[in-house]
Design a protein around this motif. Structure first.
Motif, PDB file in Angstrom:
ATOM      1  N   ASP A  94     -12.759   8.615  34.304  1.00 63.05           N
ATOM      2  CA  ASP A  94     -11.838   8.728  35.425  1.00 63.05           C
ATOM      3  C   ASP A  94     -10.424   8.546  34.877  1.00 63.05           C
ATOM      4  O   ASP A  94     -10.049   7.461  34.432  1.00 63.05           O
ATOM      5  N   HIS A  96      -7.516   8.486  36.290  1.00 63.39           N
ATOM      6  CA  HIS A  96      -6.528   7.729  37.064  1.00 63.39           C
ATOM      7  C   HIS A  96      -7.271   6.948  38.136  1.00 63.39           C
ATOM      8  O   HIS A  96      -7.768   7.518  39.111  1.00 63.39           O
ATOM      9  N   CYS A  97      -7.330   5.642  37.956  1.00 59.87           N
ATOM     10  CA  CYS A  97      -8.028   4.818  38.944  1.00 59.87           C
ATOM     11  C   CYS A  97      -7.480   3.407  38.881  1.00 59.87           C
ATOM     12  O   CYS A  97      -6.575   3.098  38.107  1.00 59.87           O
ATOM     13  N   HIS A 395      -0.680  12.469  39.844  1.00 57.00           N
ATOM     14  CA  HIS A 395      -0.874  13.145  41.142  1.00 57.00           C
ATOM     15  C   HIS A 395      -0.288  14.556  41.155  1.00 57.00           C
ATOM     16  O   HIS A 395      -1.001  15.495  41.450  1.00 57.00           O
ATOM     17  N   GLN A 417      -6.055  14.388  41.055  1.00 54.03           N
ATOM     18  CA  GLN A 417      -7.275  13.862  41.660  1.00 54.03           C
ATOM     19  C   GLN A 417      -7.779  14.887  42.676  1.00 54.03           C
ATOM     20  O   GLN A 417      -7.202  15.019  43.763  1.00 54.03           O
ATOM     21  N   HIS A 420      -8.076  14.245  46.467  1.00 51.94           N
ATOM     22  CA  HIS A 420      -6.869  14.109  47.290  1.00 51.94           C
ATOM     23  C   HIS A 420      -6.657  15.363  48.129  1.00 51.94           C
ATOM     24  O   HIS A 420      -6.215  15.284  49.284  1.00 51.94           O
ATOM     25  N   GLY A 456      -9.093  12.538  37.817  1.00 51.51           N
ATOM     26  CA  GLY A 456      -9.608  11.227  38.176  1.00 51.51           C
ATOM     27  C   GLY A 456      -9.850  11.192  39.671  1.00 51.51           C
ATOM     28  O   GLY A 456      -9.870  12.227  40.338  1.00 51.51           O
ATOM     29  N   SER A 457     -10.002   9.987  40.208  1.00 51.86           N
ATOM     30  CA  SER A 457     -10.280   9.840  41.635  1.00 51.86           C
ATOM     31  C   SER A 457      -9.228   9.028  42.370  1.00 51.86           C
ATOM     32  O   SER A 457      -9.098   9.137  43.582  1.00 51.86           O
ATOM     33  N   ASP A 458      -8.485   8.172  41.620  1.00 46.16           N
ATOM     34  CA  ASP A 458      -7.563   7.213  42.229  1.00 46.16           C
ATOM     35  C   ASP A 458      -8.328   6.161  43.037  1.00 46.16           C
ATOM     36  O   ASP A 458      -7.778   5.589  43.981  1.00 46.16           O
ATOM     37  N   GLY A 469     -15.250  14.626  42.955  1.00 46.31           N
ATOM     38  CA  GLY A 469     -14.122  15.334  42.370  1.00 46.31           C
ATOM     39  C   GLY A 469     -14.518  16.682  41.808  1.00 46.31           C
ATOM     40  O   GLY A 469     -13.790  17.675  41.958  1.00 46.31           O
TER      41      GLY A 469
END
Length: 566
Positions: A94, A96-97, A395, A417, A420, A456-458, A469
């Motif tokens: 991931d 960005h989390c 993002h 992500q 999003h 990623g998922s955040d 995702g």
């Protein structure tokens, strides 16, 4: 599939029978510790994109190819498993989390999906039962876009539900806070309190705070919440790590943590208790000048469990709370262009400080104005510098068309992500309007321009499963299949491209592309094994994780069977 498979099968002294494993060959090399045969291996290696077998010795992959080719690595003590078509990919990461944030969310009140402020207040009241008067109630997940009308709440429903407890509930995106009157009193907030730089206090017609705080204004309340002791931080990290492993992740990029959390991560890693690889980014702020006294961690062998690589800054807020900064006013709030958390001048100065210290910079930017400001700040570093340090925009949700090619030109990573897009699609068109929407969630356009994607998922903003995702990336639909044909379907990408953004992309972003992100000889044996094949259709959402291999060892799932006794 491969010419080499044909020749290996033709020339092998022992042909493979139906369902049989290769016979061990005379050993001219040390045998593997374990071998997978008969799999559907997506290697992410351009030299050999697909294979059926993998051999692992120690923490490294030693062979990839056909069953016949890899059979020569089987010795008397080698564990061998036939996968019968199960998919194997490089370990999912991931990019960005908030791992510690997920652990905190798992231990706090979850108010996601609630349709009214009163529904949230009822959950808060239930949570407060049995707690001592004055104890803080915290939680996360409210979204005013689900309310009728879709307006920000006030503190009144929370006051009625729990008058004797201060309450602080974070919006689902983490960029707004909803507090009750008790919390406002503790924080000393009233109509005379001014908006801090980069933040906004929502007020009623008389100027009194309504209980909702946007971006930096949230700190006025959160500063009064009792701090978290190290043992709680440790517990939350471990709990979140186990959850992430169960979903197929072998690593995460942990965004925006403080030094106290860094210390807990380092302790867990030093003691051999951190179960997942973590590449961390320090939360930037007024302490940036101290970076000159520090150095980023490096991981030349790709075996570290914790690496502090960079710094994270914020350029703006979130689209859902209208904090993202736009080049033109919001379509549904013509008097607002969002909230600039860090202006372009400060971004440029900060980028120079961080670059001079050798750290990687990751900047949260959602609106088209914020993205342009960050790109300008990176360009001001000079030719090739942002590329060399692999600076990132987190993002990159809304981009002006003329800024799309600048990612590739500057070597800036687009850390995005996919979920999003599918979470925002019910209301994003109203925020942006049809013309500006064309530059939103533009994965296909960025890839075609030559930019590198890091997916990623955040989480815990979104659900942590990377399968969600992958599905959003290939379909532009939510899990229910809406909308038919997909949201802005021209921005769909292929399954292999999406997998690369969850594997090779994070490896490049963490400077470990020589050891991670591919299934190839010499690479670290971080693998995600599925219980079946993978396809770019709704079956992605039902895919089950069979095993997660981390450094050649099973981190999640059943042990690989031992050889049968002769």
């Amino acid at each position: 599939m491969f010419r080499s498979a044909f020749f290996a099968a033709t020339l092998a002294p022992l042909a493979l029978g139906c369902g049989a494993s290769p016979a061990p060959a005379p050993q001219s090399r040390p045998p593997a510790d374990f071998v997978f045969l008969g799999g559907a291996v997506r290697t992410m290696d351009p030299a050999r994109p697909e294979a059926s077998a993998i051999a692992v010795r120690g923490d490294r992959i030693v062979a990839v190819g056909t069953d016949a080719e890899v059979g020569s690595f089987i010795g008397p003590e080698t564990r061998v498993e036939r996968l019968s078509g199960r998919a194997v990919i490089p370990g999912l990461v991931d990019g960005h989390c908030h791992l510690h944030g997920l652990g905190a969310a798992l231990e706090s009140l979850d108010v996601r999906g609630k349709k009214s402020p009163e529904d949230v207040a009822r959950l808060v009241a239930a949570e407060a039962k049995g707690r001592a008067s004055g104890e803080w109630i915290t939680g996360r997940g409210w979204d005013q876009n689900l309310f009728t009308p879709a307006a920000f709440p006030t503190h009144a429903p929370l006051d009625a539900a729990v008058p004797d407890h201060p309450v602080a509930l974070t919006r689902i995106d983490g960029h707004a806070l909803w507090a009750n009157a008790a919390a406002l009193r503790l924080a000393g907030i009233d109509e005379k309190t001014t908006d801090p730089p980069g933040g906004r206090i929502l007020r009623d017609a008389a100027g009194a705070p309504t209980g909702v705080f946007i971006d930096n204004a949230m700190d006025l309340v959160t500063a009064k919440i009792p701090g978290e002791p190290p043992e709680v931080t440790e517990r939350r990290i471990l709990r979140a790590s186990e959850r992430a492993l169960s979903l197929g992740l072998t690593g995460v990029h942990e965004m925006g943590i403080d030094d106290a959390t860094v210390a807990v991560y380092r302790k867990l890693a030093a003691e051999g208790r951190l179960p997942i690889r973590v590449v961390a980014y320090l939360a930037g702020g007024p302490n940036l000048s101290a970076l000159s006294q520090r150095k980023p961690d490096i991981d030349p062998q790709g075996t570290s469990m914790f690496v502090l690589r960079g710094v994270k800054l914020f350029a703006d807020g979130a689209l859902g709370s209208r904090g993202a900064t736009l080049l033109a006013p919001y379509a549904d709030e013509p008097k607002s262009v969002g909230i600039s958390i860090t202006d372009r001048k400060t971004l440029t100065e900060s980028a120079h400080i961080i670059a001079d210290a050798g750290f990687q910079l990751a900047v949260h930017a959602i609106g088209d104005r914020a993205n342009r400001d960050v790109l300008d700040a990176f360009a001001a570093l000079g030719e090739g510098r942002a590329r060399a340090l692999r600076f990132r925009i987190e993002h990159a949700q809304v981009l002006a068309p003329e800024d799309l090619p600048r990612f590739a030109a500057l070597g800036v990573l687009a850390s995005m992500q996919p979920t999003h897009a599918t979470s925002d699609m019910p209301w994003a068109p109203a925020r942006l309007g049809p013309d500006r929407l064309r530059g939103a969630y533009a994965w296909r356009s960025l890839l075609d321009s030559g930019a590198r994607l890091v997916f990623g998922s955040d989480f815990p903003v979104e659900e942590p499963s990377p399968l969600l995702g992958l599905w959003a990336a290939v379909s532009r639909q939510d899990p229910s299949g809406a909308p038919p044909g997909g949201f802005l379907p021209e921005q769909r990408i292929t399954l292999d491209e999406a997998l690369a953004a969850f594997t090779a992309g994070p490896a490049y972003a963490s400077f470990t592309e020589a050891t991670h992100g591919r299934i190839a000889p010499g690479y670290v044996a971080d693998l995600t094994v599925f219980a079946g094949a993978l396809a770019a259709d709704r079956s992605l959402l039902d895919a089950k994780i069979d095993r997660v291999i981390l450094g050649g060892k099973v981190a999640f799932g059943a042990a690989i069977p031992k050889p049968e006794a002769p």
